[in-house]
Design an enzyme around this catalytic site. Structure first.
Site, PDB file in Angstrom:
ATOM      1  CB  CYS B  84      -1.028  -0.264   1.130  1.00  0.00           C
ATOM      2  SG  CYS B  84      -2.245  -1.501   0.871  1.00  0.00           S
ATOM      3  CG  HIS B 334      -6.276   2.238   0.658  1.00  0.00           C
ATOM      4  ND1 HIS B 334      -4.608   2.720   0.191  1.00  0.00           N
ATOM      5  CD2 HIS B 334      -5.926   0.943   1.216  1.00  0.00           C
ATOM      6  CE1 HIS B 334      -4.239   1.807   0.209  1.00  0.00           C
ATOM      7  NE2 HIS B 334      -4.896   0.757   0.869  1.00  0.00           N
TER       8      HIS B 334
END
Lengths: 131, 389
Positions: B84, B334
């Site tokens: 991420c 996200h």
């Protein structure tokens, strides 16, 4: 059977799961006393390559846990299930706690390390039994 | 050493657009960044691009050159992967090479296509950021890993689900009016507490959505900006990176994130500031507990004290330290590979005054971006400042 989705055996890791299934779980200890889990060529703490297999303590202690409701496809028919991390001497192991009600879960709870199978795929996994 | 300036930013609307390809999304974000920057594409010396699950979502590896083409840039391109934190890893490499004098104009960004995989498929793809042997095979999902950290936090330091719910409520509030955000509707504490459980103690509203999207930054050296009359009033003044063991079980702490401590310390030193100098922060709140852990490791709260910050109103838009004025990952969304550079894009707009929440940082000049990979086995922190403030 191997738990690897490709069917390949993972040296070190599958050896460890075999040993747990036989009641002979171990961890790796380096010459400086650090514990780690396999497969390792060197100690992750100090880089020592003198690693020896040392028996895991029979009793572990539950450190943290979660009840998972949304799973990956490999565990879709296992939900809800409990995953937990338990300490065994100098190492911690992650596994599923198979025979406990969620409300019984508590940090510090004594557990034993064993193996179990996914209800979804039949693949084996590391598991804990309340002790 | 020349300073690194943000000449332009571009971010696509984050949301559910399963039919849009990664190249389509990144092409749009970079086009916007070039329009914002007033910098010629032909001056770009490299593309640094972050992406995490392209092989799984699009069966597409080797995305660097593909994305250079999508951006209309004829320059060498490299993909960076740190789960991420992928695009922040790309950003750090660009910051260092610009400072070294190796390059003067770099396109940095990232993209992720996720929703075409569906929830189960995306959950499976995200899980590869955890340890396959010791975690994923035992059934640990990405929310499950953070749930293990949340339960450990509760047991060690106190706090409860309601404290975490305030983090979600705050971040949804901040996203109201942010037209790029996946969710722009406010929620209340009851909504969070009554939402279906994902991995207890975390529920649906403790979790960021699965989103598609892209972001891009045109970075230039201060020398280039001055020589070419480029208006670039925001600088990246600090960069730091920290690492930790991959699997939670192998770490010293189950409810702390020392990779963030290390990244923050390096970034603060690099920028010549301390945590006290920071006016506002974008942190990696993939789950509500992640924001708490980040605020403690970044030095804003003592260990065990961060959990009450949102509830006490200290991290809201009108609090002492506004946190996630963009809505954070929680409400803005996200799309993994896009997140790090999107944080810097949001901070840039907040500082320039062209963000819906810019009023909340009026008088402030120092922003911080915190981007984590996995359960913070990777962490990157960047200090973003208004020039001459």
């Amino acid at each position: 059977m191997s738990a690897d989705p490709t069917g390949a055996r993972d040296e070190g890791f599958d050896d460890f799961v075999d040993a747990v299934a036989a009641g002979e779980g171990y961890y790796l200890q380096c010459e400086n006393g650090h514990g780690s889990v396999p497969p390792r060529q060197v100690c992750p703490d100090c880089g020592s390559s003198a690693l020896s297999e040392t028996p895991l303590p029979d009793a572990g202690e539950l450190q943290t846990y979660t009840v998972t409701h949304v799973a990956t496809p490999a565990f879709s028919e296992d939900t809800p299930y409990v995953t937990a991390i338990a300490s065994f001497g100098p190492v911690r192991i992650t596994g599923q706690l198979r025979d406990a009600e969620p409300e019984e879960l508590e940090r510090g709870m004594p557990v034993e390390l064993t193996t179990a199978q996914s209800a979804t795929t039949g693949r084996r996994l590391l598991a804990f039994d309340p002790r | 050493m020349t300073e690194v300036r943000v000449a332009g930013v571009g971010v696509t609307e984050f949301g559910t657009v399963p039919e849009r390809t990664g190249r389509d999304l990144f092409g749009a974000a970079s086009d916007e960044a070039f329009a914002d920057a007033d910098v010629s594409r032909s001056d770009v010396e490299s593309l640094r691009y972050g992406n995490f699950m392209g092989e799984l979502a699009e069966r597409q590896g080797h995305q660097g050159p593909l994305m250079a083409e999508a951006a209309g840039v004829r320059a060498p391109a490299t993909r960076y992967e740190s789960a991420c934190a992928s695009s922040s890893a790309a950003l750090r490499s660009a910051v260092r090479d610009i400072r070294n004098g190796e390059e003067d104009v770099v396109l940095v960004g990232g993209a992720e296509r996720m929703t075409n995989l569906g929830t189960a498929g995306a959950t499976e793809a995200l899980a590869i950021a955890a340890d396959e042997l010791w975690e994923v095979r035992q059934g640990v999902t990405f929310p499950g890993a953070y749930a293990l950290m949340a339960q450990a936090y509760f047991d060690e330091y106190g706090g409860d689900r309601e404290d975490l719910a305030h983090v979600a409520v705050k971040n949804h509030d901040h996203a109201v009016g942010n037209e790029l955000a996946h969710y722009q509707d406010p929620i209340d504490v009851e909504d969070v507490l009554e939402a279906p459980p994902v991995s207890e103690p975390l529920g649906l509203y403790d979790s960021c959505p699965i989103s598609d999207g892209a972001s891009a930054l045109v970075l230039v050296s201060e020398d280039y900006a001055e020589a070419n009359g480029v208006d670039a009033p925001v600088a990246i003044t600090g960069s730091g990176q920290g690492g930790d063991d991959m699997a939670l079980q192998d770490r010293e702490y189950l409810a702390r994130t020392p990779a963030t401590d290390r990244a923050a310390e390096e970034a603060y030193d690099d920028a010549g500031i301390t945590a006290d100098d920071v006016d506002f922060v974008e942190v990696h709140d993939c789950f509500t507990i992640a924001e708490v852990l980040a605020l403690e490791s970044l030095g804003f709260y003592e260990v065990g004290e961060g959990i009450g910050a949102a509830r006490r109103g200290e991290t809201t838009a009108d609090g002492d330290l506004p946190v996630n004025l963009s809505g954070g990952l929680k409400a803005k969304g996200h799309p993994v590979g896009a997140t790090g550079t999107a944080q810097v894009a949001e901070i840039t707009k907040l500082l320039r005054g062209d963000h819906v929440n810019s009023d909340a940082v009026a008088g402030g000049s120092v922003g911080l971006a915190h981007n984590a990979g996995g359960t913070v086995a990777s962490c990157l922190v960047h200090v973003v400042e208004e020039v001459g403030a």
